[in-house]
Every structure is written in structure tokens, then in C-alpha cells.
Scaffold this active site. Structure first.
Site, PDB file in Angstrom:
ATOM      1  N   THR A  26      45.100 -54.858  31.132  1.00 40.55           N
ATOM      2  CA  THR A  26      46.425 -54.570  31.705  1.00 40.55           C
ATOM      3  C   THR A  26      46.345 -54.203  33.183  1.00 40.55           C
ATOM      4  OG1 THR A  26      47.203 -53.780  29.578  1.00 40.55           O
ATOM      5  CG2 THR A  26      48.439 -53.040  31.476  1.00 40.55           C
ATOM      6  N   SER A  70      41.196 -57.580  26.632  1.00 36.68           N
ATOM      7  CA  SER A  70      39.978 -57.094  25.979  1.00 36.68           C
ATOM      8  C   SER A  70      39.967 -57.316  24.475  1.00 36.68           C
ATOM      9  CB  SER A  70      39.722 -55.631  26.320  1.00 36.68           C
ATOM     10  OG  SER A  70      40.547 -54.783  25.569  1.00 36.68           O
ATOM     11  N   THR A 101      42.091 -51.672  27.685  1.00 40.54           N
ATOM     12  CA  THR A 101      41.874 -50.453  26.896  1.00 40.54           C
ATOM     13  C   THR A 101      41.615 -50.748  25.411  1.00 40.54           C
ATOM     14  OG1 THR A 101      44.267 -50.210  26.579  1.00 40.54           O
ATOM     15  CG2 THR A 101      43.274 -48.995  28.408  1.00 40.54           C
TER      16      THR A 101
HETATM   17  N1  ASP Z   1      45.674 -55.683  25.676  1.00 41.77           N
HETATM   18  C1  ASP Z   1      45.175 -55.000  26.844  1.00 41.77           C
HETATM   19  C2  ASP Z   1      43.655 -55.151  26.869  1.00 41.77           C
HETATM   20  O1  ASP Z   1      42.998 -54.458  26.152  1.00 41.77           O
HETATM   21  C3  ASP Z   1      45.570 -53.577  26.829  1.00 41.77           C
HETATM   22  C4  ASP Z   1      45.125 -52.775  28.029  1.00 41.77           C
HETATM   23  O2  ASP Z   1      44.413 -53.202  28.893  1.00 41.77           O
HETATM   24  O3  ASP Z   1      45.542 -51.605  28.116  1.00 41.77           O
HETATM   25  O4  ASP Z   1      43.140 -55.964  27.589  1.00 41.77           O
END
Ligand code: ASP
Length: 352
Positions: A26, A70, A101
């Protein structure tokens, strides 16, 4: 999957040289034509971060050629990151990884086992809102991560371990879990105190931070992915239970149990586990509780697990257990069963 170099020039003399790896997440996402968040280029991120150039730090930046969400992370991505860190280890004082995350706690755990004898910081961070958003948490998370990765005391790194910095807290990577998807405090480490809290100053909890190794860095990269997680729930059927335990070629099963490591006492549960263990599978008991520890034999509902040969995962997170098992099986084969209960990188408490 490949890496590309990104130029990030800084002004003035540098007190430390850091390596930044941008993987996606993100942090740098943008909305596509349907309004859906998709990963974006690192160069565009820098437009939002002019202050980075004035921190008194020198940077080497590598980005995934195609940044990823991710949720798409695989062991191959961990290998790419760990190899780059090992290659660039001597030339840098610290390492910052920008990562989504969703699986950050898995990547942090994996890297903590892959980079043996670490004496420099590896800080993972990301954001809940993209850097292009006015209320984004990306800027603070990155700037403080750079500060932590470059922090030294008496010539040594203050935090020589793999950690996650998020929402004003620094946590041990292999003790962390993503616990929140909407608020900014996305991570927690229920079984270990924060390594630092950032306010006006960054207050380090020196007693909780690992000591730097004085041995040369050892890079471990072999993973055995043939493992499974079997999560218990009231009403789980014998058929579901057995179908996981009997998967052909499976090397290990993480049994996600209740409370301090308890499971139903039904005969088919114990017999199924005994059979799987007799057939050479490793069964590791990890609690569904984010805090506390597995203590097999405390209750009658875990006594038979000991007899069946189930190994206690003590107070490890599932994220640490998954990555540690895959790495130990890949690197050491049958010895994994003995090594899994050892504290390798601060991921578990060795009780007396
Ligand atoms: N879906 C995103 C990821 O994990 C969520 C984030 O980065 O907060 O790449």
C-alpha cells in the site's frame, strides 16, 4: 522476478549508508481506473518525500522490477531480499524494506532465520494509506525506520536484528503479527515487549534488543514448502483432520490448538496424529492465542499430544513457525525436529 536500481541522491556528508529495498504494498500504491489499489513505481514515491535527501544519510535503493501486493509474496521473494542484503552487507550500515503489511510478519520472520549472525538492523515498514494520500502514515513510518536503521551507539548498531517499525513502535519481526487492517496500529507482538517507542525521541528498550553477533553473516536460503497448517475449531470433522495429515509428501504440520496447546481428546485426533508422526511427519503445536505459551500436559486435553510425539512450539507465532519450519526442513532435513524448539533469532522463550 528481478530487482532494478533506483537513483536516490542525498545532500551533504552522510553519517551512515543505508540500503532500501522497495517491494510494493500500500505504501506506494495508486488507484487504477476501477478505483482499486495496485502497486506503483518507487520513483513516484520519492516525489512525496523530499526530506529524505536531507537526513544526512546516503542511500542505495533497489526496487522489485514489478512491485507486488504482499499477498503475492513467495519464498523466492525472501531469497531475493536476503541475497541482496548479504551481497551488500559490508557496504551498508543498515537495511530498510518497504513491504505490504499483509505478509510483512512472515517476511520479517523468514529473514530473521535466513540472515544468521546478524549485527546490523533490517527494518521492515509499510503503510495503511498510500503515500499520495494526505493522511498517509507512510512518511512517518519510512523516516523513522531510516532513523532506526542508521542508529549507532559506540560504533555498533543499536538494533542489530530484523524488526518491524509501524505506528510509532518497533517490534521484533519474528514476534510480530498483523492484527489490524483499518487502523494505523497494524502490528502487535503479544509475547515480546516493543524494542522501541517513537515520540519526540526514539526510546529504545535496550534490555529487549538482541546483542549483535560477532560471527560472520551466514545466509540460508533453502526452503521446504511442503508443510501445512491445521487449525482446530469446535466441530472439525475427522475427514478434514485426516485429509490434511495424510497429504502425500507432506513433511510437517503446524497444529493450531486452543489456549495453552489443547486439542479435543477424541480418539481419532490422537490416533491420527500418532499415525502421521509414525510416518515421519513433524507435528508442531502452536496456540491460536496471540499471547501466552503452549504448555503440553498442563491440561488433560494436551497430555496425549505429548505421548503422540507432538512437539511444543512454545510461544512462537504461526508466522515464525511456518517460516522456521520451512527453512529448517530445507536446510537441515531430519534435524529440523530437534532444532525447531531452539531459540534461533529471538522467536521463542526457552523456559528452564
Ligand atoms: N494488500 C497490501 C499488501 O500487503 C496491504 C498493505 O500494504 O498494507 O501489500
Amino acid at each position: 522476478m528481478n530487482l532494478k536500481r533506483v537513483v536516490l541522491e542525498s545532500h551533504g556528508p552522510a553519517r551512515a549508508r543505508l540500503l532500501i529495498i522497495y517491494t510494493g504494498g500500500t505504501f506506494g500504491m495508486t488507484t487504477d481506473k476501477d478505483g482499486v489499489l495496485v502497486p506503483f513505481d518507487f520513483a513516484s514515491i520519492l516525489e512525496h518525500l523530499p526530506t529524505v535527501k536531507n537526513l544526512g544519510l546516503a542511500f542505495t535503493v533497489f526496487s522489485f522490477e514489478t512491485p507486488i501486493d504482499s499477498s503475492n509474496v513467495e519464498p523466492e521473494h525472501w531469497q531475493l531480499m536476503a541475497r541482496l542484503i548479504a551481497e551488500q552487507y559490508d557496504a551498508h550500515d543498515g537495511f530498510v524494506i518497504l513491504h505490504g503489511t499483509d505478509t510483512m510478519a512472515y517476511t520479517a520472520s523468514a529473514l530473521s532465520f535466513m540472515l544468521e549472525n546478524l549485527s546490523k538492523p533490517v527494518v521492515l515498514t509499510g503503510a495503511q494509506l498510500p503515500i499520495s494520500e494526505p493522511r498517509s502514515d507512510a512518511r512517518e513510518n519510512l523516516i523513522t525506520s531510516l532513523e532506526i536503521a542508521s542508529a549507532k551507539q559506540n560504533g555498533q548498531a543499536v538494533v542489530p536484528e530484523v524488526c518491524i517499525y509501524f505506528d510509532y513502535e518497533l517490534l521484533r519481526g519474528n514476534r510480530s503479527k498483523k492484527v489490524e487492517s483499518m487502523q494505523f496500529d497494524a502490528f502487535d507482538s503479544g509475547n515480546y515487549p516493543p524494542l522501541a517507542k517513537a515520540g519526540v525521541k526514539i526510546n529504545y528498550n535496550h534490555a529487549a534488543i538482541r546483542k549483535p553477533s560477532n560471527q560472520p553473516l551466514v545466509l540460508r536460503t533453502r526452503f521446504e514448502p511442503r508443510i501445512a497448517i491445521l487449525k482446530l475449531f469446535p466441530g472439525i470433522s475427522e475427514q478434514v483432520f485426516q485429509s490434511v495429515l495424510r497429504i502425500e509428501g507432506l513433511k510437517a504440520v503446524i497444529l493450531e490448538t486452543y489456549g495453552s496447546g489443547n486439542a479435543p481428546t477424541a480418539l481419532w485426533v490422537i490416533k491420527g496424529l500418532e499415525q502421521a508422526i509414525r510416518n515421519g511427519k513433524l507435528v508442531l503445536n502452536i496456540s491460536q492465542c496471540p499471547g501466552g505459551t503452549v504448555l503440553q500436559g498442563r491440561y488433560a486435553t494436551s497430555r496425549d499430544l505429548v505421548k503422540a510425539g507432538v512437539i511444543s512450539g512454545v510461544d512462537m507465532t504461526t508466522e515464525a513457525a511456518v517460516t522456521k519450519l520451512m527453512l529448517l526442513l530445507g536446510e537441515f532435513g531430519d534435524l529440523a525436529g530437534q532444532l525447531i524448539q531452539k531459540n534461533l533469532a529471538g522467536e521463542l522463550t526457552e523456559f528452564e
